[in-house]
Design a protein around this motif. Structure first.
Motif, PDB file in Angstrom:
ATOM      1  N   GLU A  35      83.775 120.771  10.871  1.00  0.00           N
ATOM      2  CA  GLU A  35      84.265 121.509   9.716  1.00  0.00           C
ATOM      3  C   GLU A  35      85.790 121.626   9.744  1.00  0.00           C
ATOM      4  O   GLU A  35      86.393 121.864  10.795  1.00  0.00           O
ATOM      5  CB  GLU A  35      83.651 122.911   9.707  1.00  0.00           C
ATOM      6  CG  GLU A  35      84.042 123.770   8.521  1.00  0.00           C
ATOM      7  CD  GLU A  35      83.436 125.159   8.596  1.00  0.00           C
ATOM      8  OE1 GLU A  35      83.066 125.692   7.532  1.00  0.00           O
ATOM      9  OE2 GLU A  35      83.336 125.713   9.711  1.00  0.00           O
ATOM     10  N   ILE A  36      86.398 121.468   8.578  1.00  0.00           N
ATOM     11  CA  ILE A  36      87.814 121.750   8.374  1.00  0.00           C
ATOM     12  C   ILE A  36      87.883 122.948   7.433  1.00  0.00           C
ATOM     13  O   ILE A  36      87.318 122.914   6.342  1.00  0.00           O
ATOM     14  CB  ILE A  36      88.552 120.553   7.744  1.00  0.00           C
ATOM     15  CG1 ILE A  36      88.431 119.309   8.624  1.00  0.00           C
ATOM     16  CG2 ILE A  36      90.018 120.896   7.509  1.00  0.00           C
ATOM     17  CD1 ILE A  36      88.920 118.037   7.942  1.00  0.00           C
ATOM     18  N   VAL A  37      88.556 124.008   7.860  1.00  0.00           N
ATOM     19  CA  VAL A  37      88.652 125.224   7.057  1.00  0.00           C
ATOM     20  C   VAL A  37      90.097 125.408   6.598  1.00  0.00           C
ATOM     21  O   VAL A  37      91.015 125.466   7.419  1.00  0.00           O
ATOM     22  CB  VAL A  37      88.202 126.458   7.862  1.00  0.00           C
ATOM     23  CG1 VAL A  37      88.350 127.721   7.016  1.00  0.00           C
ATOM     24  CG2 VAL A  37      86.763 126.295   8.330  1.00  0.00           C
ATOM     25  N   GLU A  82      84.273 120.814  17.155  1.00  0.00           N
ATOM     26  CA  GLU A  82      83.333 121.860  17.557  1.00  0.00           C
ATOM     27  C   GLU A  82      82.287 122.193  16.490  1.00  0.00           C
ATOM     28  O   GLU A  82      81.156 122.567  16.825  1.00  0.00           O
ATOM     29  CB  GLU A  82      84.111 123.120  17.920  1.00  0.00           C
ATOM     30  CG  GLU A  82      85.033 122.928  19.130  1.00  0.00           C
ATOM     31  CD  GLU A  82      86.045 124.060  19.287  1.00  0.00           C
ATOM     32  OE1 GLU A  82      85.940 125.054  18.527  1.00  0.00           O
ATOM     33  OE2 GLU A  82      86.935 123.937  20.149  1.00  0.00           O
ATOM     34  N   ARG A  83      82.655 122.074  15.197  1.00  0.00           N
ATOM     35  CA  ARG A  83      81.747 122.505  14.139  1.00  0.00           C
ATOM     36  C   ARG A  83      81.534 121.468  13.045  1.00  0.00           C
ATOM     37  O   ARG A  83      80.772 121.707  12.108  1.00  0.00           O
ATOM     38  CB  ARG A  83      82.280 123.791  13.484  1.00  0.00           C
ATOM     39  CG  ARG A  83      82.507 124.956  14.431  1.00  0.00           C
ATOM     40  CD  ARG A  83      82.975 126.189  13.673  1.00  0.00           C
ATOM     41  NE  ARG A  83      84.164 125.920  12.868  1.00  0.00           N
ATOM     42  CZ  ARG A  83      85.405 125.911  13.337  1.00  0.00           C
ATOM     43  NH1 ARG A  83      85.630 126.138  14.625  1.00  0.00           N
ATOM     44  NH2 ARG A  83      86.438 125.674  12.544  1.00  0.00           N
ATOM     45  N   PRO A 109      94.194 123.085  15.784  1.00  0.00           N
ATOM     46  CA  PRO A 109      93.026 123.806  15.261  1.00  0.00           C
ATOM     47  C   PRO A 109      92.186 123.005  14.266  1.00  0.00           C
ATOM     48  O   PRO A 109      90.964 123.144  14.240  1.00  0.00           O
ATOM     49  CB  PRO A 109      93.656 125.037  14.595  1.00  0.00           C
ATOM     50  CG  PRO A 109      94.907 125.286  15.373  1.00  0.00           C
ATOM     51  CD  PRO A 109      95.431 123.920  15.734  1.00  0.00           C
ATOM     52  N   GLY A 165      88.258 122.259  14.976  1.00  0.00           N
ATOM     53  CA  GLY A 165      87.185 122.561  14.042  1.00  0.00           C
ATOM     54  C   GLY A 165      86.306 121.359  13.774  1.00  0.00           C
ATOM     55  O   GLY A 165      85.073 121.479  13.656  1.00  0.00           O
TER      56      GLY A 165
END
Length: 281
Positions: A149-151, A146-147, A139, A143
């Motif tokens: 971004e690391i959340v 695809e975005r 995941p 991220g």
């Protein structure tokens, strides 16, 4: 060791352990639930089917042990397997645990004391978080891809991410016969990074802008649940981020170098190897 059984033999760490040992002339038997084309030393092995244990451990001197990841309390299955292995002549087991797991009466924390109690020569490997999480299908990697971004819910907490290849080298040396050191075998990379710092390294290496977004444990729990994970397990995973935020993984050890004689790979070098042409994660 004459023959080593590698459970989880097709997984991230297991296949690297098998490769390490075979390169040194050790007979390796890999084990998983599904056939592996071309691997004539592979056996079908299922934690939920104790009848598969005997064939897997027959004639085995050492075991690389990866517990069933889908079982929240795997001690019963692992205990039965260890009994079968020791009865068949197994003397040394290297258990893949985690730096985030502490000894406990139940759950994953019950496995280290169980292995130490039942196996003549037991090594419990407690690696930090995998660098591999930033590539492939994880995941975190998704991220990034695809975005951009690391959340996480880690805030400014730091992690000494480790290359799975270094974990495999430690396990391989121990299963090859290296002395098992006293004390905890905490495995880390050479540098502790916050996810903000890790995102900056990913951006630099891949040429794609990547940011870290820090959210609350409650928000992360909800996000993990949205992916189909049961609430209690999602809450546990999010709780690990909270522990990182509190400093639980902000440490660097020399265990990899002490056992293998080589320095662990840096996060930057890992990413450069994974993305030699500057491709996006």
């Amino acid at each position: 060791m004459r023959t080593v059984l590698v459970t989880g033999g097709t997984g991230t760490t297991g296949r690297r352990v098998a490769h390490f040992l075979r390169a040194r002339g050790v007979a390796v038997r890999t084990a998983s639930r599904h056939p592996v084309p071309g691997d004539h030393q592979h056996v079908i092995f299922d934690w939920a089917a104790p009848e598969t244990f005997a064939a897997a451990v027959a004639g085995v001197d050492g075991v690389f042990l990866v517990a069933p990841i889908s079982d929240a309390d795997p001690a019963a299955a692992v205990g039965g397997f260890l009994d079968a292995a020791v009865a068949a002549g197994t003397r040394r087991v290297a258990l893949l645990s985690s730096s985030a797991v502490t000894d406990a009466p139940s759950g994953l924390g019950a496995l280290p004391p169980l292995v130490r109690d039942r196996v003549p020569e037991a090594a419990v490997l407690r690696p930090s978080w995998f660098m591999q999480n930033f590539v492939g299908s994880h995941p975190v990697a998704a991220g990034i891809r695809e975005r951009g971004e690391i959340v996480t819910a880690t805030g400014r907490g730091r992690v000494a991410f480790i290359d799975p290849g270094d974990i495999a080298a430690v396990a391989g040396h121990l299963l090859f016969g290296a002395p098992i050191p006293d004390g905890e075998l905490i495995l880390t990379g050479p540098q502790a990074l916050s996810y903000d710092e890790a995102a900056a390294v990913v951006s630099e290496v891949t040429g794609t802008a990547v940011r870290h977004t820090s959210i609350t444990v409650e928000e992360l729990t909800t996000a993990i649940e949205a992916g189909g994970v049961p609430h209690d397990y999602a809450r546990m995973l999010a709780g690990l981020d909270a522990e990182i935020a509190g400093g639980s993984e902000d440490r660097i050890t020399t265990t990899v170098r002490d056992i293998t004689g080589a320095e662990p790979r840096s996060f930057r070098d890992f990413l450069l190897a994974a993305h030699p042409a500057g491709k996006a994660a």
